[in-house]
Design a protein around this motif. Structure first.
Motif, PDB file in Angstrom:
ATOM      1  N   GLU A 101       2.921  74.806  -9.576  1.00 17.92           N
ATOM      2  CA  GLU A 101       3.049  73.358  -9.647  1.00 17.92           C
ATOM      3  C   GLU A 101       3.147  72.952 -11.111  1.00 17.92           C
ATOM      4  O   GLU A 101       2.465  73.520 -11.962  1.00 17.92           O
ATOM      5  CB  GLU A 101       1.862  72.658  -8.972  1.00 17.92           C
ATOM      6  N   LEU A 102       3.982  71.968 -11.392  1.00 23.41           N
ATOM      7  CA  LEU A 102       4.250  71.595 -12.783  1.00 23.41           C
ATOM      8  C   LEU A 102       4.280  70.087 -12.926  1.00 23.41           C
ATOM      9  O   LEU A 102       4.960  69.393 -12.161  1.00 23.41           O
ATOM     10  CB  LEU A 102       5.599  72.180 -13.227  1.00 23.41           C
ATOM     11  N   LEU A 103       3.523  69.568 -13.892  1.00 22.03           N
ATOM     12  CA  LEU A 103       3.552  68.147 -14.227  1.00 22.03           C
ATOM     13  C   LEU A 103       3.907  68.003 -15.695  1.00 22.03           C
ATOM     14  O   LEU A 103       3.255  68.603 -16.559  1.00 22.03           O
ATOM     15  CB  LEU A 103       2.188  67.496 -13.959  1.00 22.03           C
ATOM     16  N   VAL A 104       4.938  67.225 -15.983  1.00 20.51           N
ATOM     17  CA  VAL A 104       5.372  66.963 -17.357  1.00 20.51           C
ATOM     18  C   VAL A 104       5.260  65.467 -17.614  1.00 20.51           C
ATOM     19  O   VAL A 104       5.842  64.668 -16.876  1.00 20.51           O
ATOM     20  CB  VAL A 104       6.828  67.422 -17.590  1.00 20.51           C
ATOM     21  N   ILE A 105       4.505  65.103 -18.645  1.00 23.57           N
ATOM     22  CA  ILE A 105       4.395  63.705 -19.069  1.00 23.57           C
ATOM     23  C   ILE A 105       4.930  63.630 -20.488  1.00 23.57           C
ATOM     24  O   ILE A 105       4.362  64.228 -21.406  1.00 23.57           O
ATOM     25  CB  ILE A 105       2.943  63.214 -19.021  1.00 23.57           C
ATOM     26  N   ALA A 139      17.364  65.874 -14.135  1.00 23.76           N
ATOM     27  CA  ALA A 139      15.927  65.720 -13.950  1.00 23.76           C
ATOM     28  C   ALA A 139      15.605  65.318 -12.519  1.00 23.76           C
ATOM     29  O   ALA A 139      14.596  65.737 -11.953  1.00 23.76           O
ATOM     30  CB  ALA A 139      15.379  64.684 -14.931  1.00 23.76           C
ATOM     31  N   PHE A 140      16.482  64.520 -11.922  1.00 21.24           N
ATOM     32  CA  PHE A 140      16.234  64.050 -10.559  1.00 21.24           C
ATOM     33  C   PHE A 140      16.483  65.159  -9.530  1.00 21.24           C
ATOM     34  O   PHE A 140      16.013  65.071  -8.401  1.00 21.24           O
ATOM     35  CB  PHE A 140      17.109  62.833 -10.266  1.00 21.24           C
ATOM     36  N   LEU A 141      17.230  66.189  -9.937  1.00 20.35           N
ATOM     37  CA  LEU A 141      17.453  67.332  -9.051  1.00 20.35           C
ATOM     38  C   LEU A 141      16.293  68.318  -9.098  1.00 20.35           C
ATOM     39  O   LEU A 141      16.011  69.012  -8.117  1.00 20.35           O
ATOM     40  CB  LEU A 141      18.756  68.047  -9.436  1.00 20.35           C
ATOM     41  N   ASN A 142      15.620  68.389 -10.262  1.00 23.09           N
ATOM     42  CA  ASN A 142      14.587  69.399 -10.454  1.00 23.09           C
ATOM     43  C   ASN A 142      13.158  68.861 -10.383  1.00 23.09           C
ATOM     44  O   ASN A 142      12.214  69.640 -10.298  1.00 23.09           O
ATOM     45  CB  ASN A 142      14.771  70.075 -11.815  1.00 23.09           C
ATOM     46  N   TYR A 143      13.002  67.537 -10.447  1.00 20.69           N
ATOM     47  CA  TYR A 143      11.671  66.950 -10.490  1.00 20.69           C
ATOM     48  C   TYR A 143      11.601  65.717  -9.594  1.00 20.69           C
ATOM     49  O   TYR A 143      12.616  65.057  -9.336  1.00 20.69           O
ATOM     50  CB  TYR A 143      11.309  66.493 -11.921  1.00 20.69           C
ATOM     51  N   GLN A 144      10.400  65.397  -9.165  1.00 20.80           N
ATOM     52  CA  GLN A 144      10.126  64.060  -8.671  1.00 20.80           C
ATOM     53  C   GLN A 144       9.854  63.203  -9.901  1.00 20.80           C
ATOM     54  O   GLN A 144       8.905  63.462 -10.645  1.00 20.80           O
ATOM     55  CB  GLN A 144       8.912  64.062  -7.747  1.00 20.80           C
ATOM     56  N   VAL A 145      10.696  62.211 -10.129  1.00 24.12           N
ATOM     57  CA  VAL A 145      10.667  61.461 -11.391  1.00 24.12           C
ATOM     58  C   VAL A 145       9.974  60.116 -11.202  1.00 24.12           C
ATOM     59  O   VAL A 145      10.290  59.369 -10.271  1.00 24.12           O
ATOM     60  CB  VAL A 145      12.097  61.249 -11.931  1.00 24.12           C
ATOM     61  N   PHE A 146       9.045  59.824 -12.117  1.00 25.47           N
ATOM     62  CA  PHE A 146       8.351  58.540 -12.136  1.00 25.47           C
ATOM     63  C   PHE A 146       8.566  57.914 -13.507  1.00 25.47           C
ATOM     64  O   PHE A 146       8.198  58.504 -14.524  1.00 25.47           O
ATOM     65  CB  PHE A 146       6.859  58.722 -11.859  1.00 25.47           C
ATOM     66  N   LEU A 191      11.741  74.424 -18.337  1.00 26.62           N
ATOM     67  CA  LEU A 191      10.402  74.330 -17.748  1.00 26.62           C
ATOM     68  C   LEU A 191      10.460  74.485 -16.237  1.00 26.62           C
ATOM     69  O   LEU A 191       9.603  75.135 -15.632  1.00 26.62           O
ATOM     70  CB  LEU A 191       9.762  72.990 -18.117  1.00 26.62           C
ATOM     71  N   ALA A 192      11.483  73.889 -15.618  1.00 23.51           N
ATOM     72  CA  ALA A 192      11.625  74.002 -14.165  1.00 23.51           C
ATOM     73  C   ALA A 192      11.859  75.453 -13.762  1.00 23.51           C
ATOM     74  O   ALA A 192      11.314  75.927 -12.755  1.00 23.51           O
ATOM     75  CB  ALA A 192      12.777  73.127 -13.686  1.00 23.51           C
ATOM     76  N   ILE A 197       9.435  77.028  -8.582  1.00 16.07           N
ATOM     77  CA  ILE A 197       9.113  76.403  -7.308  1.00 16.07           C
ATOM     78  C   ILE A 197      10.055  75.226  -7.107  1.00 16.07           C
ATOM     79  O   ILE A 197      10.632  74.695  -8.046  1.00 16.07           O
ATOM     80  CB  ILE A 197       7.642  75.927  -7.292  1.00 16.07           C
ATOM     81  N   ASP A 198      10.219  74.783  -5.869  1.00 21.32           N
ATOM     82  CA  ASP A 198      11.172  73.711  -5.593  1.00 21.32           C
ATOM     83  C   ASP A 198      10.689  72.365  -6.123  1.00 21.32           C
ATOM     84  O   ASP A 198       9.555  72.211  -6.569  1.00 21.32           O
ATOM     85  CB  ASP A 198      11.468  73.615  -4.088  1.00 21.32           C
ATOM     86  N   LYS A 199      11.572  71.403  -6.051  1.00 17.33           N
ATOM     87  CA  LYS A 199      11.352  70.071  -6.603  1.00 17.33           C
ATOM     88  C   LYS A 199      10.081  69.417  -6.076  1.00 17.33           C
ATOM     89  O   LYS A 199       9.435  68.637  -6.783  1.00 17.33           O
ATOM     90  CB  LYS A 199      12.579  69.204  -6.288  1.00 17.33           C
ATOM     91  N   ALA A 200       9.681  69.736  -4.867  1.00 14.21           N
ATOM     92  CA  ALA A 200       8.509  69.099  -4.258  1.00 14.21           C
ATOM     93  C   ALA A 200       7.222  69.390  -5.023  1.00 14.21           C
ATOM     94  O   ALA A 200       6.233  68.674  -4.866  1.00 14.21           O
ATOM     95  CB  ALA A 200       8.367  69.541  -2.805  1.00 14.21           C
ATOM     96  N   HIS A 201       7.249  70.439  -5.872  1.00 10.04           N
ATOM     97  CA  HIS A 201       6.048  70.827  -6.609  1.00 10.04           C
ATOM     98  C   HIS A 201       6.199  70.613  -8.112  1.00 10.04           C
ATOM     99  O   HIS A 201       5.434  71.182  -8.892  1.00 10.04           O
ATOM    100  CB  HIS A 201       5.715  72.293  -6.324  1.00 10.04           C
TER     101      HIS A 201
END
Length: 251
Positions: free
Chosen positions: A138-142, A178-185, A154-155, A160-164
């Motif tokens: 699981e990966l979180l990038v801020i 970024a929208f393909l590889n991450y859940q973006v906020f 980093l991805a 792991i897939d985008k869900a994580h």
């Protein structure tokens, strides 16, 4: 702010990159032990400005029964190489402070092990050493500033897939990948109400402080290694990890 520290300002350069670390070394008198002085180390993303951005910060206080922080003394000593004037007293001061910190121990952060502090820059092995810690299921990038190539790297490390994978950033210049590889906020810049009595006139007028994301935090979790964190001055961009002078605390 410059009126308070103007005499201590030392111009530094970093070749084709930016001198970008935010690192404070404080030495103060112990209240309960007259004549004793203690260190406090602050690793942050906040510049010496009066802005009100959302920043990240790690504070380490000296404690005789605490832990040694690998890399700290070397990081302070390493700052000297970036001083523009080799004859400036700051060069010798960096060496002196580095020697003073070699035997110092710090109060451990609750729930955190393997603390380390590293200064890194273009061509430094430390950048790769820190990057290796950002691997997990699981990966979180801020990061307020991001670039496609670095996010892709980093991805790929996470595997792991985008869900994580999650990315928290500002609403500008976010690459499509970024929208393909991450859940973006996206955290938008905004004005928040002034509530403290230190600024009564602003509070009464209904004015707010302009704030925006400026923190840089990387979290990677795996079943085997647990969770690794990196709090750093480096954005999720190639410049931050290959050209600039940056600082990071990991655990």
């Amino acid at each position: 702010l410059l009126k308070l520290v103007g005499d201590a300002v030392v111009p530094c350069s970093a070749g084709d990159g930016s001198f970008h670390p935010k690192l404070l070394v404080l030495l103060f008198d112990a209240i309960d032990e007259p004549g004793k002085r203690l260190f406090r180390i602050v690793v942050a993303t906040r510049n010496l400005t009066t802005d009100n951005s959302w920043d990240s910060v790690v504070v380490l206080d000296e404690a005789p029964s605490g832990v040694h922080i690998p890399g700290l003394a070397d990081a302070i000593g390493g700052l000297a190489q970036f001083v523009n004037d080799p004859s400036h007293p700051a060069v010798a001061q960096c060496a002196q402070m580095s020697d003073a910190l070699k035997g110092v121990r710090f109060q451990p952060l609750q729930g955190v092990a393997d603390l380390q502090l590293l200064l890194f820059h273009g061509g430094s092995k430390h950048a790769q050493e820190v990057l290796k810690k950002i691997e997990g299921e699981e990966l979180l990038v801020i990061s307020p500033f991001v670039r496609q190539g670095f996010l892709d790297r980093l991805a790929a490390q996470a595997g792991i897939d985008k869900a994580h994978r999650w990315l928290v950033t500002r609403p500008v210049d976010v690459p499509d990948s970024a929208f393909l590889n991450y859940q973006v906020f996206k955290i938008a810049d905004a004005a928040v109400p002034v509530r403290d009595m230190a600024h009564p006139q602003e509070a009464q007028s209904g004015q707010g402080r302009l704030v925006g994301l400026h923190a840089k935090i990387y979290l990677a979790s795996s079943r085997k290694a647990g969770t690794r964190f990196v709090v750093t001055s480096a954005n999720a961009t190639p410049s931050g990890w290959t050209r600039n002078v940056e600082v990071a605390v990991t655990g």
